[in-house]
Design a protein around this motif. Structure first.
Motif, PDB file in Angstrom:
ATOM      1  N   VAL A  66      -0.945   5.036  -2.179  1.00  0.00           N
ATOM      2  CA  VAL A  66      -0.960   4.541  -0.959  1.00  0.00           C
ATOM      3  C   VAL A  66       0.225   3.490  -0.706  1.00  0.00           C
ATOM      4  O   VAL A  66       0.449   2.835  -1.536  1.00  0.00           O
ATOM      5  CB  VAL A  66      -2.373   3.636  -0.633  1.00  0.00           C
ATOM      6  N   CYS A  67       0.937   3.948   0.388  1.00  0.00           N
ATOM      7  CA  CYS A  67       2.131   3.091   0.564  1.00  0.00           C
ATOM      8  C   CYS A  67       1.638   1.713   1.427  1.00  0.00           C
ATOM      9  O   CYS A  67       1.053   1.834   2.361  1.00  0.00           O
ATOM     10  CB  CYS A  67       3.095   3.646   1.659  1.00  0.00           C
ATOM     11  N   PRO A  68       1.830   0.607   0.771  1.00  0.00           N
ATOM     12  CA  PRO A  68       1.291  -0.487   1.370  1.00  0.00           C
ATOM     13  C   PRO A  68       2.239  -1.153   2.786  1.00  0.00           C
ATOM     14  O   PRO A  68       1.710  -1.722   3.570  1.00  0.00           O
ATOM     15  CB  PRO A  68       1.504  -1.563   0.409  1.00  0.00           C
ATOM     16  N   GLN A  69       3.520  -0.533   2.618  1.00  0.00           N
ATOM     17  CA  GLN A  69       4.442  -0.875   3.862  1.00  0.00           C
ATOM     18  C   GLN A  69       3.917   0.093   4.980  1.00  0.00           C
ATOM     19  O   GLN A  69       3.923  -0.672   6.113  1.00  0.00           O
ATOM     20  CB  GLN A  69       5.870  -0.508   3.246  1.00  0.00           C
ATOM     21  N   CYS A  70       3.790   1.072   4.864  1.00  0.00           N
ATOM     22  CA  CYS A  70       3.528   2.045   6.189  1.00  0.00           C
ATOM     23  C   CYS A  70       2.154   2.637   6.315  1.00  0.00           C
ATOM     24  O   CYS A  70       1.769   3.338   7.352  1.00  0.00           O
ATOM     25  CB  CYS A  70       4.742   3.299   6.291  1.00  0.00           C
ATOM     26  N   GLN A  71       1.272   2.250   5.218  1.00  0.00           N
ATOM     27  CA  GLN A  71      -0.013   2.384   5.100  1.00  0.00           C
ATOM     28  C   GLN A  71      -0.317   3.858   5.138  1.00  0.00           C
ATOM     29  O   GLN A  71      -1.143   4.485   6.396  1.00  0.00           O
ATOM     30  CB  GLN A  71      -1.041   1.764   6.455  1.00  0.00           C
ATOM     31  N   VAL A  72       0.235   4.871   4.462  1.00  0.00           N
ATOM     32  CA  VAL A  72      -0.236   6.296   4.805  1.00  0.00           C
ATOM     33  C   VAL A  72      -0.946   6.514   3.322  1.00  0.00           C
ATOM     34  O   VAL A  72      -0.430   5.991   2.204  1.00  0.00           O
ATOM     35  CB  VAL A  72       1.078   6.973   4.602  1.00  0.00           C
ATOM     36  N   CYS A  78       6.082   8.809   3.539  1.00  0.00           N
ATOM     37  CA  CYS A  78       6.410   7.514   4.139  1.00  0.00           C
ATOM     38  C   CYS A  78       7.069   7.791   5.350  1.00  0.00           C
ATOM     39  O   CYS A  78       7.868   8.847   5.551  1.00  0.00           O
ATOM     40  CB  CYS A  78       7.179   6.598   3.192  1.00  0.00           C
ATOM     41  N   HIS A  79       7.064   6.714   6.341  1.00  0.00           N
ATOM     42  CA  HIS A  79       7.597   6.944   7.409  1.00  0.00           C
ATOM     43  C   HIS A  79       8.074   5.559   8.096  1.00  0.00           C
ATOM     44  O   HIS A  79       7.598   4.567   7.644  1.00  0.00           O
ATOM     45  CB  HIS A  79       6.698   7.467   8.654  1.00  0.00           C
ATOM     46  N   THR A  80       9.000   5.593   9.050  1.00  0.00           N
ATOM     47  CA  THR A  80       9.683   4.343   9.535  1.00  0.00           C
ATOM     48  C   THR A  80       9.756   4.643  11.119  1.00  0.00           C
ATOM     49  O   THR A  80      10.489   5.438  11.531  1.00  0.00           O
ATOM     50  CB  THR A  80      11.017   3.959   8.878  1.00  0.00           C
ATOM     51  N   ALA A  91      10.076   1.179  -1.357  1.00  0.00           N
ATOM     52  CA  ALA A  91      10.065   0.595  -2.833  1.00  0.00           C
ATOM     53  C   ALA A  91       8.784  -0.007  -3.135  1.00  0.00           C
ATOM     54  O   ALA A  91       8.416   0.219  -4.187  1.00  0.00           O
ATOM     55  CB  ALA A  91      11.084  -0.485  -2.810  1.00  0.00           C
ATOM     56  N   ARG A  92       7.997  -0.514  -2.150  1.00  0.00           N
ATOM     57  CA  ARG A  92       6.371  -0.936  -2.619  1.00  0.00           C
ATOM     58  C   ARG A  92       5.572   0.293  -2.984  1.00  0.00           C
ATOM     59  O   ARG A  92       4.599  -0.095  -3.734  1.00  0.00           O
ATOM     60  CB  ARG A  92       6.186  -1.744  -1.262  1.00  0.00           C
ATOM     61  N   ARG A  93       6.025   1.414  -2.591  1.00  0.00           N
ATOM     62  CA  ARG A  93       5.000   2.450  -2.967  1.00  0.00           C
ATOM     63  C   ARG A  93       5.380   2.865  -4.563  1.00  0.00           C
ATOM     64  O   ARG A  93       4.358   3.154  -4.891  1.00  0.00           O
ATOM     65  CB  ARG A  93       5.242   3.790  -2.304  1.00  0.00           C
ATOM     66  N   TYR A  94       6.515   2.713  -4.803  1.00  0.00           N
ATOM     67  CA  TYR A  94       6.832   2.868  -6.425  1.00  0.00           C
ATOM     68  C   TYR A  94       6.132   1.809  -7.192  1.00  0.00           C
ATOM     69  O   TYR A  94       5.485   1.961  -8.164  1.00  0.00           O
ATOM     70  CB  TYR A  94       8.263   2.414  -6.643  1.00  0.00           C
ATOM     71  N   LEU A  95       5.955   0.437  -6.715  1.00  0.00           N
ATOM     72  CA  LEU A  95       5.189  -0.521  -7.336  1.00  0.00           C
ATOM     73  C   LEU A  95       3.900  -0.004  -7.350  1.00  0.00           C
ATOM     74  O   LEU A  95       3.005  -0.481  -8.299  1.00  0.00           O
ATOM     75  CB  LEU A  95       5.500  -1.791  -6.907  1.00  0.00           C
ATOM     76  N   GLU A  96       3.191   0.049  -6.340  1.00  0.00           N
ATOM     77  CA  GLU A  96       1.769   0.512  -6.207  1.00  0.00           C
ATOM     78  C   GLU A  96       1.367   1.822  -7.150  1.00  0.00           C
ATOM     79  O   GLU A  96       0.535   1.957  -7.920  1.00  0.00           O
ATOM     80  CB  GLU A  96       1.382   0.904  -4.972  1.00  0.00           C
ATOM     81  N   ALA A  97       2.239   2.815  -7.221  1.00  0.00           N
ATOM     82  CA  ALA A  97       2.164   3.884  -8.280  1.00  0.00           C
ATOM     83  C   ALA A  97       2.173   3.464  -9.538  1.00  0.00           C
ATOM     84  O   ALA A  97       1.377   3.912 -10.477  1.00  0.00           O
ATOM     85  CB  ALA A  97       3.411   5.083  -7.868  1.00  0.00           C
TER      86      ALA A  97
END
Length: 102
Positions: A66-72, A78-80, A91-97
């Protein structure tokens, strides 16, 4: 006890046995077309690489975390500001994975 030499290996055990490889190898590489659990290669010369392509790492992070930045949710790009990021993740999604894989 009967030993079956051609019995399929459970997926949890298969990932444990491949512990020396990066977990991104569990997905196919969108850049070079390498199958899951196969090393990335240079498309023009078919030379195998020691590391994975960045697109493969992005695909793995997108599929597993799950992406902590864009909450998907996993599997969603991911989206901006409503626009999907092409072939990349935050980058935060890499850390979460990586935390999920550990």
């Amino acid at each position: 006890m009967t030993i079956r030499p051609n019995a399929p290996m459970p997926i949890q055990l298969r990932h444990f046995m491949r512990a020396g490889q990066h977990p991104a190898r569990s997905v196919a590489c969108p850049h070079c077309g390498a199958a899951a659990h196969r090393p990335c290669r240079v498309p023009s010369s078919s030379r195998t690489l020691a590391d994975n392509h960045p697109a493969r790492r992005s695909a793995w992070a997108e599929a597993t975390a799950v992406c902590p930045q864009c909450q998907v949710a996993p599997g969603t790009p991911c989206h901006t500001e409503g626009f999907a990021l092409p072939d990349q993740v935050h980058a935060r999604r890499y850390l979460e994975a990586e935390e999920t894989a550990a």
